[in-house]
Design a protein around this motif. Structure first.
Motif, PDB file in Angstrom:
ATOM      1  N   GLN A 109       0.841  -1.193   0.000  1.00 55.53           N
ATOM      2  CA  GLN A 109       0.000   0.000   0.000  1.00 55.53           C
ATOM      3  C   GLN A 109       0.882   1.251   0.000  1.00 55.53           C
ATOM      4  OE1 GLN A 109      -3.209  -0.603  -0.348  1.00 55.53           O
ATOM      5  NE2 GLN A 109      -3.005  -2.792   0.094  1.00 55.53           N
ATOM      6  N   LYS A 110       0.578   2.190  -0.884  1.00 56.82           N
ATOM      7  CA  LYS A 110       1.341   3.450  -1.002  1.00 56.82           C
ATOM      8  C   LYS A 110       2.833   3.127  -1.128  1.00 56.82           C
ATOM      9  CE  LYS A 110      -2.617   5.451  -0.275  1.00 56.82           C
ATOM     10  NZ  LYS A 110      -3.547   4.356  -0.490  1.00 56.82           N
ATOM     11  N   TYR A 111       3.117   2.196  -1.990  1.00 58.77           N
ATOM     12  CA  TYR A 111       4.453   1.617  -2.170  1.00 58.77           C
ATOM     13  C   TYR A 111       5.536   2.674  -2.423  1.00 58.77           C
ATOM     14  CZ  TYR A 111       8.187  -1.100  -4.339  1.00 58.77           C
ATOM     15  OH  TYR A 111       9.403  -1.638  -4.656  1.00 58.77           O
ATOM     16  N   TYR A 112       5.285   3.595  -3.324  1.00 60.81           N
ATOM     17  CA  TYR A 112       6.309   4.590  -3.670  1.00 60.81           C
ATOM     18  C   TYR A 112       6.561   5.534  -2.494  1.00 60.81           C
ATOM     19  CZ  TYR A 112       5.418   2.961  -8.391  1.00 60.81           C
ATOM     20  OH  TYR A 112       5.264   2.175  -9.494  1.00 60.81           O
ATOM     21  N   TRP A 139      -2.296  10.938  -3.077  1.00 59.92           N
ATOM     22  CA  TRP A 139      -1.762  11.935  -4.015  1.00 59.92           C
ATOM     23  C   TRP A 139      -0.243  12.019  -3.916  1.00 59.92           C
ATOM     24  CZ3 TRP A 139      -4.733  12.610  -7.766  1.00 59.92           C
ATOM     25  CH2 TRP A 139      -6.108  12.765  -7.615  1.00 59.92           C
ATOM     26  N   LEU A 140       0.309  11.954  -2.708  1.00 60.08           N
ATOM     27  CA  LEU A 140       1.768  12.001  -2.557  1.00 60.08           C
ATOM     28  C   LEU A 140       2.413  10.765  -3.177  1.00 60.08           C
ATOM     29  CD1 LEU A 140       2.118  13.428   1.043  1.00 60.08           C
ATOM     30  CD2 LEU A 140       2.482  14.628  -1.126  1.00 60.08           C
ATOM     31  N   ASN A 141       1.793   9.603  -3.009  1.00 58.72           N
ATOM     32  CA  ASN A 141       2.293   8.383  -3.630  1.00 58.72           C
ATOM     33  C   ASN A 141       2.317   8.543  -5.149  1.00 58.72           C
ATOM     34  OD1 ASN A 141       3.060   5.471  -3.249  1.00 58.72           O
ATOM     35  ND2 ASN A 141       1.241   5.187  -4.513  1.00 58.72           N
ATOM     36  N   ALA A 142       1.269   9.147  -5.701  1.00 63.45           N
ATOM     37  CA  ALA A 142       1.224   9.398  -7.145  1.00 63.45           C
ATOM     38  C   ALA A 142       2.336  10.351  -7.571  1.00 63.45           C
ATOM     39  CB  ALA A 142      -0.143   9.963  -7.540  1.00 63.45           C
ATOM     40  N   CYS A 143       2.633  11.339  -6.742  1.00 63.40           N
ATOM     41  CA  CYS A 143       3.724  12.285  -7.061  1.00 63.40           C
ATOM     42  C   CYS A 143       5.067  11.573  -7.134  1.00 63.40           C
ATOM     43  CB  CYS A 143       3.807  13.384  -6.006  1.00 63.40           C
ATOM     44  SG  CYS A 143       2.541  14.642  -6.124  1.00 63.40           S
ATOM     45  N   VAL A 144       5.444  10.875  -6.071  1.00 61.86           N
ATOM     46  CA  VAL A 144       6.762  10.239  -6.056  1.00 61.86           C
ATOM     47  C   VAL A 144       6.832   9.066  -7.011  1.00 61.86           C
ATOM     48  CG1 VAL A 144       7.404  11.040  -3.751  1.00 61.86           C
ATOM     49  CG2 VAL A 144       6.286   8.836  -3.992  1.00 61.86           C
ATOM     50  N   GLY A 145       5.697   8.492  -7.355  1.00 63.41           N
ATOM     51  CA  GLY A 145       5.667   7.392  -8.316  1.00 63.41           C
ATOM     52  C   GLY A 145       5.738   7.847  -9.761  1.00 63.41           C
ATOM     53  N   GLY A 146       5.663   9.156  -9.981  1.00 69.60           N
ATOM     54  CA  GLY A 146       5.775   9.683 -11.333  1.00 69.60           C
ATOM     55  C   GLY A 146       4.467   9.726 -12.101  1.00 69.60           C
ATOM     56  N   TYR A 147       3.353   9.675 -11.399  1.00 67.94           N
ATOM     57  CA  TYR A 147       2.048   9.633 -12.054  1.00 67.94           C
ATOM     58  C   TYR A 147       1.281  10.944 -11.966  1.00 67.94           C
ATOM     59  CZ  TYR A 147       3.072   4.712 -11.985  1.00 67.94           C
ATOM     60  OH  TYR A 147       3.688   3.503 -12.153  1.00 67.94           O
ATOM     61  N   LEU A 148       1.881  11.969 -11.399  1.00 61.91           N
ATOM     62  CA  LEU A 148       1.178  13.230 -11.200  1.00 61.91           C
ATOM     63  C   LEU A 148       2.161  14.378 -11.389  1.00 61.91           C
ATOM     64  CD1 LEU A 148      -1.744  13.969 -10.283  1.00 61.91           C
ATOM     65  CD2 LEU A 148      -0.839  14.209  -7.991  1.00 61.91           C
ATOM     66  N   LYS A 149       1.770  15.358 -12.170  1.00 60.38           N
ATOM     67  CA  LYS A 149       2.588  16.553 -12.390  1.00 60.38           C
ATOM     68  C   LYS A 149       2.190  17.620 -11.382  1.00 60.38           C
ATOM     69  CE  LYS A 149       2.882  15.654 -17.278  1.00 60.38           C
ATOM     70  NZ  LYS A 149       1.994  15.622 -18.404  1.00 60.38           N
ATOM     71  N   ARG A 150       3.054  18.624 -11.254  1.00 58.18           N
ATOM     72  CA  ARG A 150       2.828  19.701 -10.296  1.00 58.18           C
ATOM     73  C   ARG A 150       1.453  20.352 -10.482  1.00 58.18           C
ATOM     74  NH1 ARG A 150       6.959  23.622  -7.935  1.00 58.18           N
ATOM     75  NH2 ARG A 150       5.643  25.170  -6.951  1.00 58.18           N
ATOM     76  N   GLU A 151       1.108  20.669 -11.730  1.00 54.66           N
ATOM     77  CA  GLU A 151      -0.173  21.342 -11.997  1.00 54.66           C
ATOM     78  C   GLU A 151      -1.349  20.444 -11.603  1.00 54.66           C
ATOM     79  OE1 GLU A 151       1.722  20.425 -15.346  1.00 54.66           O
ATOM     80  OE2 GLU A 151       3.068  21.519 -14.016  1.00 54.66           O
ATOM     81  N   GLU A 152      -1.212  19.155 -11.863  1.00 49.01           N
ATOM     82  CA  GLU A 152      -2.280  18.216 -11.509  1.00 49.01           C
ATOM     83  C   GLU A 152      -2.432  18.112  -9.998  1.00 49.01           C
ATOM     84  OE1 GLU A 152      -1.928  15.121 -15.254  1.00 49.01           O
ATOM     85  OE2 GLU A 152      -0.456  15.000 -13.629  1.00 49.01           O
ATOM     86  N   LEU A 153      -1.306  18.062  -9.296  1.00 50.35           N
ATOM     87  CA  LEU A 153      -1.345  18.022  -7.832  1.00 50.35           C
ATOM     88  C   LEU A 153      -2.053  19.257  -7.296  1.00 50.35           C
ATOM     89  CD1 LEU A 153      -0.464  16.981  -5.003  1.00 50.35           C
ATOM     90  CD2 LEU A 153       1.607  18.358  -5.313  1.00 50.35           C
ATOM     91  N   GLU A 154      -1.665  20.420  -7.782  1.00 50.14           N
ATOM     92  CA  GLU A 154      -2.262  21.660  -7.294  1.00 50.14           C
ATOM     93  C   GLU A 154      -3.765  21.698  -7.576  1.00 50.14           C
ATOM     94  OE1 GLU A 154       0.302  24.652  -8.998  1.00 50.14           O
ATOM     95  OE2 GLU A 154       1.913  24.159  -7.581  1.00 50.14           O
ATOM     96  N   ALA A 155      -4.171  21.246  -8.749  1.00 52.55           N
ATOM     97  CA  ALA A 155      -5.593  21.214  -9.094  1.00 52.55           C
ATOM     98  C   ALA A 155      -6.353  20.246  -8.189  1.00 52.55           C
ATOM     99  CB  ALA A 155      -5.777  20.822 -10.561  1.00 52.55           C
ATOM    100  N   GLU A 156      -5.772  19.073  -7.918  1.00 50.11           N
ATOM    101  CA  GLU A 156      -6.437  18.090  -7.057  1.00 50.11           C
ATOM    102  C   GLU A 156      -6.557  18.606  -5.630  1.00 50.11           C
ATOM    103  OE1 GLU A 156      -8.150  15.625  -8.052  1.00 50.11           O
ATOM    104  OE2 GLU A 156      -7.444  15.862 -10.104  1.00 50.11           O
ATOM    105  N   LEU A 157      -5.512  19.247  -5.133  1.00 53.37           N
ATOM    106  CA  LEU A 157      -5.570  19.777  -3.772  1.00 53.37           C
ATOM    107  C   LEU A 157      -6.603  20.887  -3.673  1.00 53.37           C
ATOM    108  CD1 LEU A 157      -1.817  19.725  -2.727  1.00 53.37           C
ATOM    109  CD2 LEU A 157      -3.643  18.179  -2.003  1.00 53.37           C
TER     110      LEU A 157
END
Length: 183
Positions: A109-112, A139-157
């Protein structure tokens, strides 16, 4: 709120594990609020990344869509047809009825995210299930795993509707996660 869990589904063996998977497929379970996001939108995201004409390497690692009811089945098939538009070859990505979902072992779970002790410290007060079910950890797991860009993170938050102090904290953590990924 969206939550994800990693696990196993689609097979006949009860209580599969990573070492005793049987005929199950490694998968993830996505909990979401249909008042905020539709199943069709989620499928749209899936089909952006999926290659429907690719033959699965194995049952364990195949891409698949698992549907819970006839409405989801109809939407999965319709969006699959859209994903196939303009492609040559046959649709090889299976669309299957959802069987029992078995939660994978904690270390999956939340491996990355688990690789980064400085980020994991932020979750030190969480129990294992609370951490696994945390939208922020997802969302943080997606960030470090390479599945989310900065703009996408900001939009999701922004979409989460967090209080400003918590949103800023999550942005700092997300930016730190993205910085880890670049190393």
């Amino acid at each position: 709120m969206i939550r994800t869990r990693v696990g196993y589904t689609g097979g006949s063996q009860p209580d599969p594990t990573y070492r005793q998977l049987g005929d199950h497929t490694e998968s993830f379970q996505l909990d979401y609020d249909p008042a905020r996001i539709s199943y069709e939108t989620l499928l749209g995201w899936f089909w952006k990344e999926a290659v429907p004409t690719e033959r699965p390497y194995s049952r364990q690692y195949m891409s698949a869509v698992f549907y819970a009811d006839e409405t989801q089945k109809r939407l999965a098939l319709a969006t699959a047809r859209q994903a196939m538009a303009g492609r040559s070859g046959s649709m090889l990505l299976p669309i299957l009825p959802l069987a029992t979902f078995y939660r994978a072992e904690d270390y999956h779970q939340k491996y990355y995210l688990r690789r980064y002790t400085d980020l994991m410290r932020e979750f030190s007060g969480y129990g294992e299930r609370e951490f696994e079910d945390s939208t922020a950890a997802m969302w943080l797991n997606a960030c470090v795993g390479g599945y989310l860009k900065r703009e996408e993170l900001e939009a999701e938050l922004e979409r989460l509707g967090l209080p400003e102090a918590e949103r800023q904290r999550m942005l700092r953590l997300g930016h730190a996660a993205l910085a880890h990924r670049r190393r």
